[in-house]
Each structure stands twice: as structure tokens, then as C-alpha cells.
Scaffold this motif. Structure first.
Motif, short mmCIF file in Angstrom:
data_model
loop_
_atom_site.label_atom_id
_atom_site.label_comp_id
_atom_site.label_asym_id
_atom_site.label_seq_id
_atom_site.Cartn_x
_atom_site.Cartn_y
_atom_site.Cartn_z
N ALA A 1 0.81 -1.22 0.00
CA ALA A 1 0.00 0.00 0.00
C ALA A 1 0.85 1.27 0.00
CB ALA A 1 -0.93 0.00 1.21
N ILE A 2 2.12 1.15 0.45
CA ILE A 2 2.96 2.35 0.57
C ILE A 2 4.28 2.26 -0.20
CG2 ILE A 2 1.99 2.95 2.82
CD1 ILE A 2 4.59 1.82 4.08
N ALA A 3 4.56 1.11 -0.80
CA ALA A 3 5.84 0.94 -1.50
C ALA A 3 5.95 1.82 -2.74
CB ALA A 3 6.04 -0.52 -1.89
N ASN A 4 4.79 2.16 -3.30
CA ASN A 4 4.72 3.05 -4.46
C ASN A 4 3.66 4.10 -4.17
OD1 ASN A 4 6.37 1.37 -6.62
ND2 ASN A 4 4.99 -0.07 -5.61
N TYR A 5 3.61 5.14 -4.97
CA TYR A 5 2.56 6.13 -4.80
C TYR A 5 1.22 5.59 -5.25
CZ TYR A 5 6.08 9.56 -3.56
OH TYR A 5 7.09 10.22 -2.94
N GLU A 6 1.26 4.48 -6.00
CA GLU A 6 0.04 3.79 -6.42
C GLU A 6 -0.11 2.53 -5.57
OE1 GLU A 6 2.05 5.99 -9.67
OE2 GLU A 6 2.65 4.29 -8.43
N ALA A 7 -1.12 2.50 -4.73
CA ALA A 7 -1.32 1.35 -3.84
C ALA A 7 -1.74 0.12 -4.64
CB ALA A 7 -2.38 1.67 -2.80
N VAL A 8 -1.21 -1.03 -4.26
CA VAL A 8 -1.57 -2.31 -4.86
C VAL A 8 -2.04 -3.24 -3.75
CG1 VAL A 8 -0.74 -4.32 -6.13
CG2 VAL A 8 0.07 -2.04 -6.77
N GLU A 9 -3.14 -3.94 -4.00
CA GLU A 9 -3.67 -4.88 -3.01
C GLU A 9 -3.28 -6.30 -3.41
OE1 GLU A 9 -7.94 -6.35 -1.08
OE2 GLU A 9 -7.90 -5.17 -2.94
N ILE A 10 -2.80 -7.07 -2.44
CA ILE A 10 -2.51 -8.48 -2.66
C ILE A 10 -3.75 -9.27 -2.28
CG2 ILE A 10 -1.09 -10.45 -1.97
CD1 ILE A 10 1.11 -8.37 -1.26
N VAL A 11 -4.26 -10.05 -3.23
CA VAL A 11 -5.50 -10.80 -3.04
C VAL A 11 -5.20 -12.29 -3.07
CG1 VAL A 11 -7.82 -11.24 -3.94
CG2 VAL A 11 -6.83 -8.94 -4.10
N THR A 12 -5.68 -13.00 -2.06
CA THR A 12 -5.45 -14.44 -1.96
C THR A 12 -6.80 -15.14 -1.76
OG1 THR A 12 -4.99 -14.05 0.39
CG2 THR A 12 -3.09 -14.31 -1.06
N PRO A 13 -7.49 -15.49 -2.84
CA PRO A 13 -8.85 -16.02 -2.73
C PRO A 13 -8.97 -17.29 -1.90
CG PRO A 13 -8.33 -15.44 -5.01
CD PRO A 13 -7.06 -15.38 -4.24
N TYR A 14 -7.88 -18.05 -1.79
CA TYR A 14 -7.96 -19.35 -1.11
C TYR A 14 -7.06 -19.42 0.12
CZ TYR A 14 -10.25 -20.56 -5.49
OH TYR A 14 -11.10 -20.60 -6.56
N LEU A 15 -6.82 -18.28 0.74
CA LEU A 15 -5.84 -18.21 1.82
C LEU A 15 -6.15 -19.17 2.97
CD1 LEU A 15 -3.29 -16.82 2.84
CD2 LEU A 15 -4.73 -15.05 3.85
N THR A 16 -7.41 -19.41 3.25
CA THR A 16 -7.77 -20.31 4.35
C THR A 16 -8.41 -21.60 3.86
OG1 THR A 16 -9.93 -19.22 4.65
CG2 THR A 16 -8.07 -18.37 5.94
N ALA A 17 -8.39 -21.82 2.55
CA ALA A 17 -9.04 -23.01 1.97
C ALA A 17 -8.08 -24.19 1.87
CB ALA A 17 -9.59 -22.67 0.59
N SER A 18 -8.65 -25.38 1.88
CA SER A 18 -7.85 -26.60 1.68
C SER A 18 -7.70 -26.85 0.19
CB SER A 18 -8.56 -27.80 2.32
OG SER A 18 -9.79 -28.07 1.64
N LYS A 19 -6.77 -27.75 -0.15
CA LYS A 19 -6.59 -28.14 -1.55
C LYS A 19 -7.87 -28.75 -2.10
CE LYS A 19 -2.85 -28.73 -3.97
NZ LYS A 19 -2.02 -27.66 -4.50
N GLU A 20 -8.57 -29.52 -1.27
CA GLU A 20 -9.83 -30.14 -1.70
C GLU A 20 -10.86 -29.07 -2.04
OE1 GLU A 20 -8.08 -30.87 0.97
OE2 GLU A 20 -7.81 -33.05 1.12
N ALA A 21 -10.92 -28.02 -1.22
CA ALA A 21 -11.89 -26.95 -1.45
C ALA A 21 -11.56 -26.15 -2.71
CB ALA A 21 -11.96 -26.03 -0.24
#
Length: 218
Positions: free
Chosen positions: A147-167
Motif C-alpha cells: 500500500a505504501i511501497a509506491n505512490y500507487e497502492a496495490v492490493e494483494i488478493v489471496t482467494p484461497y488463503l484459508t481453503a484446503s486443496k480439496e476446497a
């Protein structure tokens, strides 16, 4: 106009599902694949072929020189790939130091250059105990930096961060995805070995979903 998103796309099951999820959500997807010297470099070829066949913006970046600094993993060095279950004790040799922080930093820079506001990658719940750069706290802290490394903020998105491989696989099946066009095995041979921890986890996910893996095994 669709929003741009950079997807770190290894060619494996998780990033393949993330990539297709982003496409189905209407994003203008820019796939980014890294050759970091992994012995299963076949996954890079699989990623390239899928993107070519589906007219997806795709860059392959060779950063294999980093192994002069961060060797010692069985994925990048001359160390036997562990066979057996996908658990922390067995898979510890496959940790590549700081890999995702490096890949995310490059992906964030790419996102800024093409005016994309998000970077997606396929960290999932089954990796937390093995790979420290897949843990929720890592993602949170990296998001703070992004969010602060550049003047343009970038969001890191992890859709399966808490999901299992099966899910994750279940979600992909519901999207109608063909996992024949993915590669998981840590041994980059012609066919998947079926014995390494990555193969075992993949096969277990298909079994849990009542399906047969479309890949051929040795």
C-alpha cells in the motif's frame, strides 16, 4: 473497462484456479510466471501453453540467478525430492527462502507499471505450516507494504488463503475447469511421479472430490 489484475501463475492447480476465477470475475488478467530455477520447470511450459491457447496476456520472467543467493531447497538444488505425505516434517526441504516475497515484489512492480490495482496469488490453508510466506500474517504485512511501497497502492488478493486443496479443487470443478492443463509434481519428468508430497496432496484432493486426476502418472 475491466480492471486489470496481475496473477502470479505457476502452472500448478492453485494458481490455475485463481487465474480462472479472476477471468470469470471479469478482470483483465495479466498472468506472470517465474522461472526461479525450479527443477519442475515443466510447470512453466504448462502455464505458457494454457495462456497461449486461451489468449491470456502472459509474461515469463527468468529470475533463476537468485539461486546464487537462496539455494538449499530441494526444488532448486541437487537434493532429493521428499516422497510421502504433504506435511511440515517431510516437506521442509522444499522451502525456497523468501520466494513469495520476491515474487510478490516483482508482481507489485509490474502491477504499478500497467496500472493494475491488485496482485493475486494462490496461497492456501494447507501451506501455512510448511511455507511461511503463505501464512495469513505474511499476506497482511505484505499488503501493508504494497500500500505504501509506491505512490500507487496495490492490493494483494489471496482467494484461497484459508481453503484446503480439496476446497480449491471443488471450486475449480464447479467452474468447469480442466486440470489436465496443470502441473503439480516436484519431479519435472515426463509424467508425474505420484510419490512426492505435492503429488500425494493433489491425488488426495481429487479422491476427496470423488474424481480421478486427469494427469498420467509413472
Amino acid at each position: 473497462m475491466s480492471k486489470k489484475v496481475v496473477v502470479i501463475y505457476s502452472g500448478g492447480m492453485d494458481s490455475f484456479t485463481v487465474l480462472n476465477k479472476a477471468i470469470r470475475q471479469g478482470y483483465d488478467v495479466y498472468a506472470l510466471t517465474f522461472n526461479y530455477g525450479q527443477r519442475h520447470v515443466k510447470e512453466v511450459d504448462v502455464a505458457s501453453q494454457f495462456c497461449q491457447n486461451n489468449n491470456i496476456n502472459h509474461k515469463i520472467v527468468d529470475i533463476s540467478a537468485i539461486n546464487q543467493l537462496i539455494g538449499g531447497s530441494s526444488l532448486t538444488s541437487d537434493i532429493d525430492i521428499p516422497e510421502g505425505d504433504y506435511d511440515p516434517e517431510n516437506m521442509s526441504s522444499t522451502v525456497v527462502p523468501n520466494r513469495n516475497m520476491i515474487l510478490l515484489s516483482l508482481a507489485i512492480g509490474y502491477a504499478v507499471s500497467i496500472q493494475a490495482e491488485q496482485v493475486m496469488y494462490g496461497a492456501h490453508g494447507g501451506d501455512h505450516d510448511i511455507y511461511p510466506d503463505c501464512r495469513p500474517e505474511f499476506v497482511r504485512r505484505m499488503n501493508d507494504v504494497a500500500a505504501i511501497a509506491n505512490y500507487e497502492a496495490v492490493e494483494i488478493v489471496t482467494p484461497y488463503l484459508t481453503a484446503s486443496k480439496e476446497a480449491i479443487l471443488s471450486d475449480g470443478i464447479n467452474m468447469g475447469l480442466d486440470y489436465q492443463t496443470t502441473w503439480t509434481c516436484y519431479n519435472g519428468r515426463e509424467q508425474a511421479c505420484g510419490k512426492c508430497g505435492a503429488c500425494k496432496e493433489r491425488l488426495g484432493a481429487f479422491a476427496a472430490n470423488g474424481m480421478t486426476d486427469p494427469l498420467s502418472y509413472e
